[in-house]
Write an enzyme that holds these catalytic residues in place. Structure first.
Site, PDB file in Angstrom:
ATOM      1  N   ASP A   7       6.349 -14.504  -4.237  1.00  0.00           N
ATOM      2  CA  ASP A   7       6.293 -14.118  -2.831  1.00  0.00           C
ATOM      3  C   ASP A   7       7.431 -14.780  -2.058  1.00  0.00           C
ATOM      4  O   ASP A   7       8.013 -15.774  -2.514  1.00  0.00           O
ATOM      5  CB  ASP A   7       4.927 -14.574  -2.280  1.00  0.00           C
ATOM      6  CG  ASP A   7       4.759 -14.251  -0.816  1.00  0.00           C
ATOM      7  OD1 ASP A   7       5.261 -13.209  -0.360  1.00  0.00           O
ATOM      8  OD2 ASP A   7       4.107 -15.058  -0.118  1.00  0.00           O
ATOM      9  N   ASP A   9       7.534 -15.270   1.996  1.00  0.00           N
ATOM     10  CA  ASP A   9       7.141 -16.067   3.159  1.00  0.00           C
ATOM     11  C   ASP A   9       6.151 -17.168   2.784  1.00  0.00           C
ATOM     12  O   ASP A   9       5.113 -16.906   2.212  1.00  0.00           O
ATOM     13  CB  ASP A   9       6.527 -15.157   4.231  1.00  0.00           C
ATOM     14  CG  ASP A   9       7.511 -14.083   4.659  1.00  0.00           C
ATOM     15  OD1 ASP A   9       8.713 -14.374   4.702  1.00  0.00           O
ATOM     16  OD2 ASP A   9       7.069 -12.942   4.922  1.00  0.00           O
ATOM     17  N   ASP A 133       1.088 -17.425  -1.448  1.00  0.00           N
ATOM     18  CA  ASP A 133       0.274 -18.310  -0.600  1.00  0.00           C
ATOM     19  C   ASP A 133      -0.962 -17.604  -0.045  1.00  0.00           C
ATOM     20  O   ASP A 133      -1.804 -18.260   0.563  1.00  0.00           O
ATOM     21  CB  ASP A 133       1.106 -18.867   0.567  1.00  0.00           C
ATOM     22  CG  ASP A 133       1.508 -17.780   1.536  1.00  0.00           C
ATOM     23  OD1 ASP A 133       2.091 -16.775   1.079  1.00  0.00           O
ATOM     24  OD2 ASP A 133       1.219 -17.913   2.740  1.00  0.00           O
TER      25      ASP A 133
END
Lengths: 177, 177
Positions: A7, A9, A133
């Site tokens: 990922d 961000d 996250d």
């Protein structure tokens, strides 16, 4: 060669610090990461959900994000033993496409842009591992989810967790061996 | 519910006709689709490869493409029985991201944009079927490839092939039953 999807961000791009700094400046607040441990900024100030979301719609927002510490070095090392794909939920902020692409080309020039994926629902990702996250992306993901610690996910349990990129390195070096 | 991944260019968006029309206008040519059966326009005029590629870099190019006949109706019908994802190799033309997104929102408003995927290497796609006009995307794809007939792929053999969207409808209606 096994494949790791990563990922952007809060995993390689430090969205949280930028957003919190802008918020504190604009609203004369002094919120620290500790103040909102276990939740997102929009949960702390639900009255400002739209304003907070608007930060992410500014064309320059994603372009200027800092790189998360050690992510470049570790990903470069991992790319010798694994296929690396960057998989980001860009459809939530369609104005961010070009900036996200340019950010990746600038900060991760050693990655092949054919391995960049802008998507929404990450169950579409075909990989052995997904470092993310947001635990919601592990639902429906066919491989192994690896939760990258972020302020908002600190209370999530039941997942393989890595707290920083040195721990990512350790996590995968054990698997290669 | 099984999942169908669907390519954009030459499958739901008529890139070929637009590119050929522009080319004929700009170079005072009169090339017909039949003249270049089995190959792409850039193979017919390798001296103009860069100029042909530049058409696809114009911001308006993807925005103005016509929708391939019957694709809207058939995909709407298929979406009752299958999960539909649109998976397009947008990384080849990073200037096209926003136009591709807006084109999809305009012509396929019934699809969830969380199911749009802009990628490069489609082996990253986790789906049961992939409808695509480029056979290279079937290599490494874990599901069943379905070749959508385009001028350039007419001589490819060894794939499940559909010639138009009515044939796509038939192909999948047999499978649901």
């Amino acid at each position: 060669m096994k494949r790791i999807a990563i990922d952007m961000d809060e995993v390689i791009a430090d969205l949280f610090t930028s957003q919190l700094t802008m918020f504190n400046n604009d609203y004369k607040e002094n919120i620290s990461p500790e103040d909102i441990m276990g939740k997102k900024l929009r949960h702390h100030r639900p009255d400002l959900t739209e304003e907070l979301s608007n930060y992410l719609k500014q064309p320059t927002f994603f372009r200027d994000l800092e790189v998360i510490e050690d992510s470049q070095e570790v990903i470069k090392e991992l790319s010798k033993h694994y296929e690396i794909f960057i998989t980001t939920a860009a459809m939530e902020y369609p104005t961010s496409f070009t900036e996200k692409y340019e950010w990746l080309k600038k900060h991760f020039p050693f990655l092949n842009d054919m391995n960049f994926v802008f998507c929404g629902d990450k169950s579409i990702i075909h990989a052995d591992y997904l470092i993310d996250d947001n635990v919601r992306h592990f639902k429906g993901f066919s491989g192994q989810g690896v939760l990258y610690t972020a302020n908002h996910n600190i209370n999530e349990i039941g997942y393989d967790r890595v707290n920083n990129w040195q721990e990512v390195k350790d996590y995968f070096s054990k698997r290669v061996k």
